[in-house]
Design a protein around this motif. Structure first.
Motif, short mmCIF file in Angstrom:
data_model
loop_
_atom_site.label_atom_id
_atom_site.label_comp_id
_atom_site.label_asym_id
_atom_site.label_seq_id
_atom_site.Cartn_x
_atom_site.Cartn_y
_atom_site.Cartn_z
N UNK A 74 11.20 10.48 1.54
CA UNK A 74 9.85 10.91 1.88
C UNK A 74 8.82 10.14 1.04
N UNK A 75 7.72 9.77 1.67
CA UNK A 75 6.70 8.98 0.98
C UNK A 75 5.78 9.89 0.16
N UNK A 76 6.39 10.82 -0.56
CA UNK A 76 5.66 11.76 -1.42
C UNK A 76 6.61 12.22 -2.51
N UNK A 77 6.33 11.86 -3.74
CA UNK A 77 7.11 12.34 -4.87
C UNK A 77 8.48 11.72 -5.00
N UNK A 78 8.86 10.83 -4.10
CA UNK A 78 10.19 10.21 -4.15
C UNK A 78 10.02 8.70 -4.33
N UNK A 79 9.61 8.35 -5.56
CA UNK A 79 9.26 6.97 -5.89
C UNK A 79 10.47 6.05 -5.81
N UNK A 80 10.23 4.86 -5.25
CA UNK A 80 11.22 3.79 -5.23
C UNK A 80 10.60 2.61 -5.96
N UNK A 81 11.24 2.20 -7.02
CA UNK A 81 10.66 1.19 -7.91
C UNK A 81 10.20 -0.06 -7.15
N UNK A 82 8.96 -0.46 -7.42
CA UNK A 82 8.40 -1.67 -6.83
C UNK A 82 7.68 -1.47 -5.52
N UNK A 83 7.79 -0.26 -4.93
CA UNK A 83 7.12 0.03 -3.67
C UNK A 83 6.12 1.17 -3.86
N UNK A 84 5.04 1.16 -3.08
CA UNK A 84 4.08 2.27 -3.19
C UNK A 84 4.68 3.60 -2.71
N UNK A 85 4.25 4.66 -3.34
CA UNK A 85 4.44 6.01 -2.81
C UNK A 85 3.04 6.48 -2.43
N UNK A 86 2.71 6.37 -1.16
CA UNK A 86 1.32 6.57 -0.74
C UNK A 86 0.91 8.04 -0.76
N UNK A 87 1.88 8.97 -0.65
CA UNK A 87 1.57 10.39 -0.47
C UNK A 87 0.62 10.58 0.71
N UNK A 88 0.68 9.70 1.70
CA UNK A 88 -0.16 9.80 2.88
C UNK A 88 -1.62 9.50 2.62
N UNK A 89 -1.94 8.86 1.48
CA UNK A 89 -3.33 8.65 1.08
C UNK A 89 -3.65 7.16 0.94
N UNK A 90 -4.82 6.78 1.42
CA UNK A 90 -5.27 5.40 1.25
C UNK A 90 -5.39 5.03 -0.22
N UNK A 91 -5.71 6.01 -1.05
CA UNK A 91 -5.93 5.73 -2.47
C UNK A 91 -4.68 5.20 -3.15
N UNK A 92 -3.51 5.57 -2.66
CA UNK A 92 -2.26 5.19 -3.32
C UNK A 92 -1.43 4.23 -2.48
N UNK A 93 -1.94 3.78 -1.37
CA UNK A 93 -1.13 3.02 -0.40
C UNK A 93 -0.67 1.67 -0.91
N UNK A 94 -1.35 1.13 -1.93
CA UNK A 94 -0.99 -0.20 -2.43
C UNK A 94 -0.58 -0.18 -3.90
N UNK A 95 -0.26 0.99 -4.43
CA UNK A 95 0.05 1.12 -5.85
C UNK A 95 1.56 1.26 -6.03
N UNK A 96 2.25 0.21 -6.52
CA UNK A 96 3.72 0.26 -6.60
C UNK A 96 4.19 1.21 -7.70
N UNK A 97 5.32 1.82 -7.47
CA UNK A 97 5.93 2.71 -8.46
C UNK A 97 6.61 1.89 -9.54
N UNK A 98 6.52 2.35 -10.77
CA UNK A 98 7.10 1.63 -11.90
C UNK A 98 8.60 1.87 -12.03
N UNK A 99 9.08 2.99 -11.51
CA UNK A 99 10.49 3.34 -11.66
C UNK A 99 10.90 4.28 -10.53
#
Length: 503
Positions: A74-99
């Motif tokens: 799920x694209x919410x709370x389930x971070x995959x390193x190097x890819x964004x977790x958008x949480x369905x929001x434009x604000x986070x759509x391009x912010x990659x997860x660190x781990x």
């Protein structure tokens, strides 16, 4: 392997085929991608494909109970390193997860092959999945309807046969609601059993947790074995049973005392099919030897609980918006209007009022604990109404205009006194009044696909258990899966890839 053969197996079944050499992980991934290509244009369940990451993973060894099985997170709370977790929001759509999130790492360690991320409403804030960023996810049983939320994308993908099980999470019903909408098994584990880290120790003061939606009880149980247990950064050392959760499936649950309630102060007249789902299930439980007793009212004041849930949610959402701004540097215009309204309602509460709301959870817990001195389980509908049509819960245009004006003039706190909270309870919780109880009290709860309407729309039945009740829930679920099997049912979209109506 043909798509129809692939869809006929649950995740443990596919893993067994891999172990015996009857099929390779590469073949499974290819058929999963083929199914996704066929159905996703009509369902919008997957919003980010991870084909390259999945194929890279197949170049190395895979081990674990689900080795080689395709999977979606799920694209919410389930971070995959190097890819964004958008949480369905434009604000986070391009912010990659660190781990990797802890649960994602545990899924990878179990041998799963992640090849995509699924659709979710902005910050998981609704029981439907219709984010402005990605557009609405649709229900494979009737594509004019929602698959529920906030794990709606995962549920749609599983129901449509893209994967047999997918990642989900639940802060107010977000595993059980989409499971009910899509004819799936959805277990919300009890508080603290599944980790939320490593970024957070817990979410919503323990009301939220991770899990899965699946087509079989044994997959749900085996996934809980994979996910459960503490972590070094976590707030708890959770108690786990001496036997595996998977070993509970197939065991005799014994004669259980089950209270049945369809009454709700939020929705005094649930849909006849919601009532029919519970009544038919009650008859089946009686035939299986359980003691079933219908209750005149819920064991907890559900309207007071709903107000406390929404206050907690609004304040937490205000924090999430501010946190997203800090992390991304984005402004308010990056967030949906409904999100801004809910966040403004959250900011309108004082810190003392918020703590008072959180402390009232203990009142709800004590009342529910008192109920469990006389009963083993509480059975309710999962949904009080049919899954809504896409767009049916959009905020009315007049309310949107009024809220926009208040937000612009920084007087949005007045919304708290405008009757908007009451209207939001009516609009957003009216069809799902039964699920928040387990979140605020921290108890495990399970939705099972025990009923379909004459038109072919699923309606789930929910069981709420006391602390450490996951094993009891799984034993009963295994018994009901045998008595009222659902694995033969296929939604139209799974077979055709099209936007067919239910059959």
């Amino acid at each position: 392997m043909r798509p129809d053969e692939y869809r006929s197996h649950d995740a443990l079944g596919l893993a067994a085929l891999v172990r015996t050499g009857e099929v390779t992980p590469v073949e499974l991934l290819e058929v999963a991608m083929q199914q996704a290509d066929a159905v996703n244009p009509h369902l919008n369940a997957i919003i980010r494909r991870m084909d390259a990451q999945a194929r890279e993973r197949l170049t190395g060894p895979l081990d674990g109970p689900f080795a080689g099985v395709p999977f979606l997170i799920k694209d919410l709370g389930q971070d995959y390193r190097g890819l964004p977790t958008s949480a369905g929001s434009r604000a986070l759509a391009d912010l990659p997860a660190a781990e990797h999130a802890t649960v994602v790492q545990r899924w990878l360690d179990s041998g799963l092959v992640v090849f995509g991320k699924t659709n979710t409403p902005e910050f998981g804030a609704k029981g439907i999945t219709e984010p402005d960023l990605f557009g609405p996810a649709r229900n494979p049983w009737d594509t004019s309807r929602t698959p529920g939320g906030s794990s709606g994308g995962s549920a749609a993908a599983v129901a449509a046969g893209v994967v047999p099980v997918a990642g989900a999470n639940d802060g107010g019903g977000s595993i059980r609601i989409p499971a009910a909408c899509c004819g799936l098994v959805g277990l919300k584990p009890g508080r603290g059993l599944v980790p939320m880290g490593p970024v957070q120790g817990e979410a919503m003061h323990g009301a939220a947790t991770h899990g899965v939606v699946s087509r079989s009880v044994r997959d749900t149980a085996a996934m809980l074995d994979v996910l459960s247990g503490g972590e070094p950064s976590g707030p708890y050392v959770p108690g786990t049973p001496s036997d595996t959760f998977l070993s509970q499936v197939g065991r005799d649950p014994g004669r259980l005392r089950i209270g049945v309630c369809t009454a709700s102060s939020i929705n005094p007249e649930p849909h006849p099919e919601a009532v029919a789902a519970v009544e038919a299930s009650a008859r089946a439980l009686s035939d299986l030897g359980h003691h079933v007793e219908f209750l005149d009212e819920p064991p907890v004041d559900d309207l007071a609980l709903a107000r406390d849930f929404l206050t907690t949610w609004f304040v937490y959402l205000a924090w999430e918006v501010d946190d997203a701004k800090r992390r991304s540097g984005r402004k308010d215009r990056s967030f949906e209007l409904d999100t801004q309204i809910m966040a403004a309602l959250g900011r309108a509460h004082s810190s003392v009022e918020y703590v008072d709301t959180v402390m009232r959870r203990h009142d709800h817990v004590r009342r529910l604990s008192g109920y469990f001195t006389g009963y083993d389980l509480l059975m309710t509908p999962t949904l009080a109404d049919l899954p809504p049509r896409i767009g049916a819960l959009d905020t009315p245009r007049v309310a949107r205009r009024a809220a926009t004006g208040l937000l612009k003039t920084r007087t949005a706190g007045l919304l708290r006194h405008s009757g908007l909270v009451e209207s939001m309870i009516d609009a957003n919780l009216n069809w799902i009044p039964y699920t928040q109880l387990a979140n605020l009290t921290g108890r495990p709860a399970l939705s099972l696909p025990l009923h379909w309407t004459p038109e072919g729309v699923p309606m789930g039945v929910q069981f709420t258990a006391p602390l450490e009740g996951e094993s009891m829930l799984l034993r009963l679920a295994g018994q009901l899966e045998q008595a009222l099997p659902w694995d033969h049912r296929q939604p139209p979209a799974a077979e055709t890839g099209g936007a067919g109506r239910p059959r």
